[in-house]
Design a protein around this motif. Structure first.
Motif, mmCIF file in Angstrom:
data_model
loop_
_atom_site.group_PDB
_atom_site.id
_atom_site.type_symbol
_atom_site.label_atom_id
_atom_site.label_comp_id
_atom_site.label_asym_id
_atom_site.label_seq_id
_atom_site.Cartn_x
_atom_site.Cartn_y
_atom_site.Cartn_z
ATOM 1 N N ARG A 89 1.020 -1.017 -0.155
ATOM 2 C CA ARG A 89 -0.084 -0.308 -0.258
ATOM 3 C C ARG A 89 0.525 1.469 -0.192
ATOM 4 O O ARG A 89 2.096 1.004 0.919
ATOM 5 N N ILE A 90 0.712 2.312 -1.374
ATOM 6 C CA ILE A 90 1.453 3.518 -0.342
ATOM 7 C C ILE A 90 0.887 4.162 0.569
ATOM 8 O O ILE A 90 -0.165 4.636 1.494
ATOM 9 N N THR A 91 1.511 4.706 1.403
ATOM 10 C CA THR A 91 1.959 5.278 2.835
ATOM 11 C C THR A 91 2.229 6.804 2.386
ATOM 12 O O THR A 91 2.179 7.782 3.079
ATOM 13 N N GLY A 92 2.690 6.816 1.528
ATOM 14 C CA GLY A 92 3.154 8.836 0.904
ATOM 15 C C GLY A 92 4.032 8.229 -0.448
ATOM 16 O O GLY A 92 4.197 7.929 -1.138
ATOM 17 N N PHE A 93 4.701 10.340 -0.525
ATOM 18 C CA PHE A 93 5.310 10.469 -0.955
ATOM 19 C C PHE A 93 6.612 11.252 -1.899
ATOM 20 O O PHE A 93 6.846 11.579 -0.584
ATOM 21 N N SER A 94 7.624 10.718 -1.690
ATOM 22 C CA SER A 94 8.690 11.801 -1.967
ATOM 23 C C SER A 94 9.882 12.554 -3.662
ATOM 24 O O SER A 94 8.738 11.799 -4.324
ATOM 25 N N ALA A 95 10.211 12.647 -3.406
ATOM 26 C CA ALA A 95 10.888 12.964 -4.892
ATOM 27 C C ALA A 95 12.125 12.861 -4.926
ATOM 28 O O ALA A 95 13.323 12.781 -3.553
ATOM 29 N N GLY A 96 12.783 12.396 -6.320
ATOM 30 C CA GLY A 96 13.758 12.124 -6.763
ATOM 31 C C GLY A 96 14.548 13.545 -6.392
ATOM 32 O O GLY A 96 14.067 14.380 -7.167
ATOM 33 N N GLN A 97 16.237 12.891 -6.998
ATOM 34 C CA GLN A 97 17.261 13.953 -7.113
ATOM 35 C C GLN A 97 16.389 15.111 -8.156
ATOM 36 O O GLN A 97 16.978 16.036 -8.057
ATOM 37 N N GLY A 98 16.044 14.718 -9.355
ATOM 38 C CA GLY A 98 15.210 15.012 -10.565
ATOM 39 C C GLY A 98 14.042 15.607 -10.278
ATOM 40 O O GLY A 98 13.392 16.340 -11.521
ATOM 41 N N GLY A 99 13.479 14.772 -9.175
ATOM 42 C CA GLY A 99 12.387 16.006 -9.010
ATOM 43 C C GLY A 99 11.651 15.276 -9.249
ATOM 44 O O GLY A 99 10.078 15.128 -8.873
ATOM 45 N N GLU A 100 11.262 13.759 -9.754
ATOM 46 C CA GLU A 100 10.512 12.993 -10.354
ATOM 47 C C GLU A 100 9.768 12.071 -8.582
ATOM 48 O O GLU A 100 10.705 12.668 -7.875
ATOM 49 N N ARG A 101 8.520 11.720 -8.687
ATOM 50 C CA ARG A 101 7.663 11.847 -8.520
ATOM 51 C C ARG A 101 8.558 10.377 -8.007
ATOM 52 O O ARG A 101 8.261 9.544 -8.556
ATOM 53 N N MET A 102 8.579 9.979 -6.666
ATOM 54 C CA MET A 102 8.829 8.174 -5.920
ATOM 55 C C MET A 102 7.563 7.645 -5.002
ATOM 56 O O MET A 102 7.483 8.591 -4.340
ATOM 57 N N LEU A 103 6.874 6.744 -4.885
ATOM 58 C CA LEU A 103 5.882 6.072 -4.358
ATOM 59 C C LEU A 103 7.045 6.059 -2.948
ATOM 60 O O LEU A 103 7.790 4.878 -2.459
ATOM 61 N N THR A 104 6.214 5.775 -1.822
ATOM 62 C CA THR A 104 6.521 5.157 0.448
ATOM 63 C C THR A 104 5.597 3.967 -0.243
ATOM 64 O O THR A 104 4.877 3.971 -0.606
ATOM 65 N N THR A 105 5.832 2.698 -0.166
ATOM 66 C CA THR A 105 5.033 1.704 0.185
ATOM 67 C C THR A 105 5.237 1.393 1.409
ATOM 68 O O THR A 105 5.938 1.190 2.188
ATOM 69 N N GLN A 106 4.236 0.046 1.899
ATOM 70 C CA GLN A 106 4.524 -0.809 3.034
ATOM 71 C C GLN A 106 3.273 -1.373 2.979
ATOM 72 O O GLN A 106 1.884 -1.567 3.131
ATOM 73 N N GLY A 107 4.109 -2.470 3.576
ATOM 74 C CA GLY A 107 2.216 -4.000 3.481
ATOM 75 C C GLY A 107 1.520 -3.942 5.193
ATOM 76 O O GLY A 107 2.741 -3.152 5.905
ATOM 77 N N ASP A 108 0.212 -3.685 5.240
ATOM 78 C CA ASP A 108 -0.723 -3.593 5.807
ATOM 79 C C ASP A 108 0.125 -4.318 7.218
ATOM 80 O O ASP A 108 -0.175 -3.835 8.337
ATOM 81 N N ASN A 109 0.630 -4.872 7.182
ATOM 82 C CA ASN A 109 0.995 -5.898 8.169
ATOM 83 C C ASN A 109 2.366 -5.812 8.273
ATOM 84 O O ASN A 109 2.693 -6.560 9.698
ATOM 85 N N ASN A 110 2.927 -5.493 8.047
ATOM 86 C CA ASN A 110 4.245 -4.797 8.191
ATOM 87 C C ASN A 110 4.972 -3.840 9.752
ATOM 88 O O ASN A 110 4.223 -2.602 9.210
ATOM 89 N N ASP A 111 5.795 -3.738 10.180
ATOM 90 C CA ASP A 111 6.138 -2.435 11.011
ATOM 91 C C ASP A 111 6.476 -1.100 10.432
ATOM 92 O O ASP A 111 6.274 -0.284 11.326
ATOM 93 N N VAL A 112 7.178 -1.858 9.776
ATOM 94 C CA VAL A 112 8.095 -0.291 9.277
ATOM 95 C C VAL A 112 7.569 -0.531 7.345
ATOM 96 O O VAL A 112 7.368 -1.723 6.435
ATOM 97 N N ALA A 113 8.355 0.693 6.348
ATOM 98 C CA ALA A 113 7.656 1.282 5.699
ATOM 99 C C ALA A 113 8.929 0.514 4.525
ATOM 100 O O ALA A 113 9.550 0.240 5.286
ATOM 101 N N ASP A 114 8.636 -0.040 3.095
ATOM 102 C CA ASP A 114 10.036 -0.497 2.517
ATOM 103 C C ASP A 114 11.457 -0.102 3.055
ATOM 104 O O ASP A 114 11.130 1.253 2.307
#
Length: 199
Positions: A96-121
């Motif tokens: 599941r997507i839990t947030g967004f970040s930006a790469g060095q070139g400003g491109e959009r990137m996803l922060t993901t995490q499993g519903d049953n996991n304690d920490v993000a990927d």
């Protein structure tokens, strides 16, 4: 005078049960064909099955996933996406997507995490890695595919659905033949009884 010969046949209530079971199996087969084959093909989706418990309890192991192509910019927090662990490699993760970040070139990137996991990927997900967004899921269907150890389940689920359809058609055809034979036997018995009366 001759004695009429009666041909034994199943009671009417048993015939009705058989017809009901045949119809139910045909409906299940048709539904399986729609869910496992038709919708994925018509929407250009890919099919997978869950191997781990990282998305439990919503999507436990054995869950069949239909993942459709989606516009990367339209993805939002809370969406479930399937993405390649490494770009260009077949291994994928569905989280599941839990947030967004930006790469060095400003491109959009996803922060993901499993519903049953304690920490993000640990690594952000780039657009080129995303295979699609979860369209729908069916529990337990993926267990058969898991036994074959494949990542893409399309071929196996197609074979399973076709087998269900064939089984439903055969069962319905056998029921129709049995009804025809029963009707023929009834007509024969009536004719024999009529002949016996006139003898």
């Amino acid at each position: 005078m001759t004695t009429p010969h009666k041909t034994p046949h199943a009671p009417v209530w048993l015939q009705w049960i058989g017809q009901g079971v045949s119809f139910l199996l045909l409906c299940v087969s048709a539904l399986a064909a729609i869910v496992l084959i038709a919708v994925p093909l018509l929407t250009g989706s890919q099919t997978y099955s869950v191997l781990t418990s990282s998305m439990a309890p919503s999507y436990p192991p054995g869950t069949f996933l239909v993942v459709k192509p989606t516009n990367f910019d339209a993805l939002q927090v809370g969406d479930v996406v399937t993405y390649q662990i490494e770009s260009g490699r077949p291994d994928v993760i569905t989280h599941r997507i839990t947030g967004f970040s930006a790469g060095q070139g400003g491109e959009r990137m996803l922060t993901t995490q499993g519903d049953n996991n304690d920490v993000a990927d640990p690594d952000p997900v780039m657009e080129m890695q995303v295979r699609g967004e979860l369209f729908y899921a069916v529990r337990y269907v993926g267990f058969l595919a898991n036994a074959f150890g494949q990542t893409d389940r399309g071929g196996i689920t197609t074979a399973l659905a076709l087998a269900l359809i064939a089984f439903g058609i055969i069962t319905t055809a056998r029921g129709a033949i049995a009804r025809r034979d029963a009707a023929g036997a009834s007509t024969t018995t009536e004719a024999e009884q009529s002949e016996a009366v006139h003898s």
